[in-house]
Write a protein that holds these residues in place. Structure first.
Motif, PDB file in Angstrom:
ATOM      1  N   GLU A 144      34.225  41.538  25.425  1.00  0.00           N
ATOM      2  CA  GLU A 144      34.329  42.682  26.323  1.00  0.00           C
ATOM      3  C   GLU A 144      33.449  42.528  27.554  1.00  0.00           C
ATOM      4  O   GLU A 144      33.804  42.934  28.643  1.00  0.00           O
ATOM      5  N   ASP A 149      45.670  38.695  24.406  1.00  0.00           N
ATOM      6  CA  ASP A 149      44.551  39.588  24.708  1.00  0.00           C
ATOM      7  C   ASP A 149      44.379  39.683  26.222  1.00  0.00           C
ATOM      8  O   ASP A 149      44.214  38.670  26.904  1.00  0.00           O
ATOM      9  N   ARG A 195      42.011  40.480  27.946  1.00  0.00           N
ATOM     10  CA  ARG A 195      40.709  40.038  28.440  1.00  0.00           C
ATOM     11  C   ARG A 195      40.673  38.536  28.694  1.00  0.00           C
ATOM     12  O   ARG A 195      39.681  38.017  29.223  1.00  0.00           O
ATOM     13  N   TRP A 237      39.945  42.428  33.563  1.00  0.00           N
ATOM     14  CA  TRP A 237      39.662  41.017  33.349  1.00  0.00           C
ATOM     15  C   TRP A 237      40.659  40.135  34.093  1.00  0.00           C
ATOM     16  O   TRP A 237      40.277  39.253  34.864  1.00  0.00           O
TER      17      TRP A 237
END
Length: 294
Positions: free
Chosen positions: A19, A32, A34, A267
């Motif tokens: 994170e 994901d 991120r 991100w």
């Protein structure tokens, strides 16, 4: 999990996403948001390091702004934060260096930079500077706002379609115009008090996916930022999509730190800005940056 510290405080993870990182790089397919899958982590890190060393102020401000965005609240606060940061960078050495390298430029005056027509209850709005891949200019912003006001003020308009004439939807801000406003405070007020992005956001709140963008060709910078405020984005399969502002010593300035972050998270938004990489329609669809490829 390894976290590498790049210039200007940027943190890039390598391995499993975390994170806290600005974003994470991996060579494996990953859903994901991120994480970003790249062909070579080593090569991508080298390129990112070079870019962040070249534009450390813009890179740091980009990370700061993206971390401050709250996608769960109305867009206005985020647009204000973005614009203040943008004006700060307009006063900085990195943008000044880009202006000096570009040299003097003249903005071509093209008639009817935006075209609009109503078909029943549907309002069609199209960028109309095809000679310049619909590069976004001050007169185009004014014309776009005028067209969108019709839909904002008339509740009988129940569909809005945003598109572009010629080979591209919109290639971003017209670079010939950059630097023509020497007062960053006035530029901030113009961006935030006369913002097509905020009107599109309001229309999407009312119309949902019936406020849609149909994008093709170059979909870059402010063009991508505004399209992402629409409730539905249909993308041509051969479109080229990206955020090139860092190379000017700037960050996205047409609301993209809000609209794009809403769609793909901070991100991958940071990756697009800091890397300067373009992605294709298939990747944009997989990320959720567009809703349909057709």
């Amino acid at each position: 999990m390894t976290v590498l510290q790049l210039p200007a405080g940027i943190r890039v993870g390598v391995g499993n996403p975390v994170e806290a990182a600005t974003f994470t790089l991996t060579e494996r397919p990953c859903d994901d948001r991120r994480a970003v899958t790249v062909a070579s982590v080593e090569q991508t890190l080298a390129e990112l390091t070079q870019r962040c060393e070249t534009w450390p102020q813009a890179a740091a401000v980009c990370d700061d702004v993206l971390r401050s965005v709250d996608v769960t609240v109305p867009a206005f606060g985020g647009v204000i934060t973005e614009s203040l940061a943008y004006s700060t960078l307009q006063s900085g050495s990195e943008f000044a260096r880009w202006l000096a390298e570009r040299g003097p430029a003249t903005v071509p005056q093209l008639p009817d930079p935006v075209q609009a027509h109503r078909d029943g209850n549907t309002l069609h709005v199209r960028f109309n500077r095809p000679q310049r891949h619909n590069a976004f200019s001050t007169d185009a912003r004014a014309a776009l706002l005028e067209a969108l006001e019709v839909a904002r003020l008339d509740p009988s308009v129940d569909e809005v379609v945003l598109g572009g004439n010629g080979r591209s939807f919109c290639s971003g801000g017209d670079l010939a115009e950059f630097g023509s406003f020497d007062d960053p405070a006035s530029a901030h007020l113009a961006r935030t008090r006369h913002s097509p992005a905020l009107v599109l956001d309001e229309l999407t709140t009312r119309l949902g996916r019936r406020c849609r963008a149909e994008v093709h060709g170059q979909v870059l910078g402010s063009g991508l930022e505004m399209a992402c405020y629409c409730g539905w984005v249909r993308c041509h399969p051969e479109a080229t999509i990206g955020l090139p502002e860092l190379a000017l010593g700037l960050i996205p300035g047409a609301g993209g730190t809000v609209s794009i972050t809403r769609r793909i998270g901070r991100w991958r938004t940071a990756y697009l800005v800091l890397s300067g990489a373009t992605i294709d329609a298939a990747t944009a669809l997989a990320w959720g940056l567009v809703d349909e490829v057709a």
